[in-house]
Design an enzyme around this catalytic site. Structure first.
Site, PDB file in Angstrom:
ATOM      1  N   THR A   1       0.821  -1.224   0.000  1.00  0.00           N
ATOM      2  CA  THR A   1       0.000   0.000   0.000  1.00  0.00           C
ATOM      3  C   THR A   1       0.850   1.267   0.000  1.00  0.00           C
ATOM      4  O   THR A   1       0.342   2.348  -0.280  1.00  0.00           O
ATOM      5  CB  THR A   1      -0.891   0.049   1.254  1.00  0.00           C
ATOM      6  OG1 THR A   1      -0.032   0.176   2.407  1.00  0.00           O
ATOM      7  CG2 THR A   1      -1.744  -1.205   1.391  1.00  0.00           C
TER       8      THR A   1
ATOM      9  N   ASP B 290      17.933  -0.707   4.945  1.00  0.00           N
ATOM     10  CA  ASP B 290      18.615  -1.964   4.582  1.00  0.00           C
ATOM     11  C   ASP B 290      20.109  -1.743   4.379  1.00  0.00           C
ATOM     12  O   ASP B 290      20.945  -2.547   4.767  1.00  0.00           O
ATOM     13  CB  ASP B 290      18.004  -2.562   3.316  1.00  0.00           C
ATOM     14  CG  ASP B 290      16.704  -3.298   3.606  1.00  0.00           C
ATOM     15  OD1 ASP B 290      16.463  -3.629   4.787  1.00  0.00           O
ATOM     16  OD2 ASP B 290      15.930  -3.528   2.657  1.00  0.00           O
TER      17      ASP B 290
HETATM   18  C1  PRP Z   1      11.706   4.249   4.593  1.00  0.00           C
HETATM   19  C2  PRP Z   1      12.383   5.521   5.035  1.00  0.00           C
HETATM   20  C3  PRP Z   1      11.227   6.358   5.517  1.00  0.00           C
HETATM   21  C4  PRP Z   1      10.112   5.965   4.575  1.00  0.00           C
HETATM   22  C5  PRP Z   1      10.022   7.003   3.494  1.00  0.00           C
HETATM   23  O1  PRP Z   1      11.474   3.437   5.689  1.00  0.00           O
HETATM   24  O2  PRP Z   1      13.386   5.332   5.997  1.00  0.00           O
HETATM   25  O3  PRP Z   1      10.859   6.095   6.872  1.00  0.00           O
HETATM   26  O4  PRP Z   1      10.470   4.700   4.009  1.00  0.00           O
HETATM   27  O5  PRP Z   1       8.939   6.769   2.687  1.00  0.00           O
HETATM   28  P1  PRP Z   1       7.637   7.685   2.667  1.00  0.00           P
HETATM   29  O6  PRP Z   1       8.083   9.113   2.610  1.00  0.00           O
HETATM   30  O7  PRP Z   1       6.940   7.260   1.394  1.00  0.00           O
HETATM   31  O8  PRP Z   1       6.819   7.381   3.886  1.00  0.00           O
HETATM   32  P2  PRP Z   1      11.144   1.875   5.580  1.00  0.00           P
HETATM   33  O9  PRP Z   1       9.673   1.637   5.422  1.00  0.00           O
HETATM   34  O10 PRP Z   1      11.997   1.265   4.500  1.00  0.00           O
HETATM   35  O11 PRP Z   1      11.521   1.340   7.018  1.00  0.00           O
HETATM   36  P3  PRP Z   1      12.970   1.092   7.664  1.00  0.00           P
HETATM   37  O12 PRP Z   1      13.487   2.447   8.079  1.00  0.00           O
HETATM   38  O13 PRP Z   1      12.644   0.230   8.829  1.00  0.00           O
HETATM   39  O14 PRP Z   1      13.855   0.440   6.642  1.00  0.00           O
END
Ligand code: PRP
Length: 214
Positions: A113, A208
């Site tokens: 999503t 990652d």
């Molecule tokens: C990534 C990143 C942000 C988010 C950005 O986190 O670190 O938190 O996605 O995307 P957005 O602006 O569309 O919300 P991720 O979901 O990969 O989690 P992680 O930090 O645990 O790897």
């Protein structure tokens, strides 16, 4: 720059060391250790800019020669990393402000999503009057930042800045539309998001890469 972006609330840090290290971060062949080293250096420069508006209080200080004017910080600094990847930016701020208290917001973006999913939150007391620095390496759709800023405001935060490495115009616009008071400090505004909502050209998944889980 996108014509709708309010540049008065956006700092894009322009510095040769940032440009060099950003290239290392973007390179898919960069090792975890080199990634961390470059992230560490860039985040120090970002933190320097993010702390620029920190209010000061005039004090008097006595040097070995005479009394003169000095300054103390007039507001507590609270750093709030968005887990996980935001953790990689905390150290840069505590180098400048060793007494800064740290809140945590646990959030990941659902791969289908693309919406943020909250899983943890712990904030220090005193967020209402603090200078709050929300940190996350990526500002993609802006969903995670919007959720986090909304939560911080719900808890009373009034003075929030968002510090990130790389941002997409979509994310900046979304934050600026809903939270025009929040300044954004970033090292780069990239071109766009792809169909998977990854920043293009970007650097992949910062979490990652910094934790070696890719
Ligand atoms: C990534 C990143 C942000 C988010 C950005 O986190 O670190 O938190 O996605 O995307 P957005 O602006 O569309 O919300 P991720 O979901 O990969 O989690 P992680 O930090 O645990 O790897």
């Amino acid at each position: 720059m996108h014509p709708e972006i309010n540049e008065s609330k956006l700092t894009v840090v322009d510095h040769p060391v940032v440009a060099r290290d950003l290239t290392t971060l973007r390179n898919k062949n960069t090792s975890t250790s080199d990634f961390r080293a470059s992230l560490g250096r860039i985040s120090i420069i970002l933190a320097y800019h993010a702390l620029k508006q920190l209010p000061l209080r005039e004090v008097s200080v006595t040097t070995p020669i005479q009394e003169t004017k000095g300054y103390h910080l007039d507001r507590e600094v609270i750093v709030v990393p968005i887990l996980r990847a935001g953790l990689g930016l905390v150290d840069a701020i505590t180098r400048f402000i060793p007494e800064a208290r740290i809140g945590h917001l646990g959030m990941y973006r659902d791969e289908q999503t693309h919406q943020p999913v909250d899983y943890y939150s712990k904030l220090p007391k005193g967020i209402e009057d603090a200078f709050v620095l929300l940190v996350d390496p990526m500002l993609a759709t802006g969903g995670s930042a919007l959720d986090s800023i909304g939560y911080l405001k719900e808890k009373g935060a009034k003075n929030i800045r968002f510090m990130c490495l790389i941002s997409a115009p979509e994310g900046i616009l979304n934050v600026q539309k809903q939270h025009p008071d929040v300044s954004i400090i970033t090292a780069a505004v990239d071109e766009k998001l792809n169909d998977d909502k990854f920043i293009v050209p970007g650097l992949g998944d910062a979490g990652d890469r910094v934790f070696g889980t890719g």
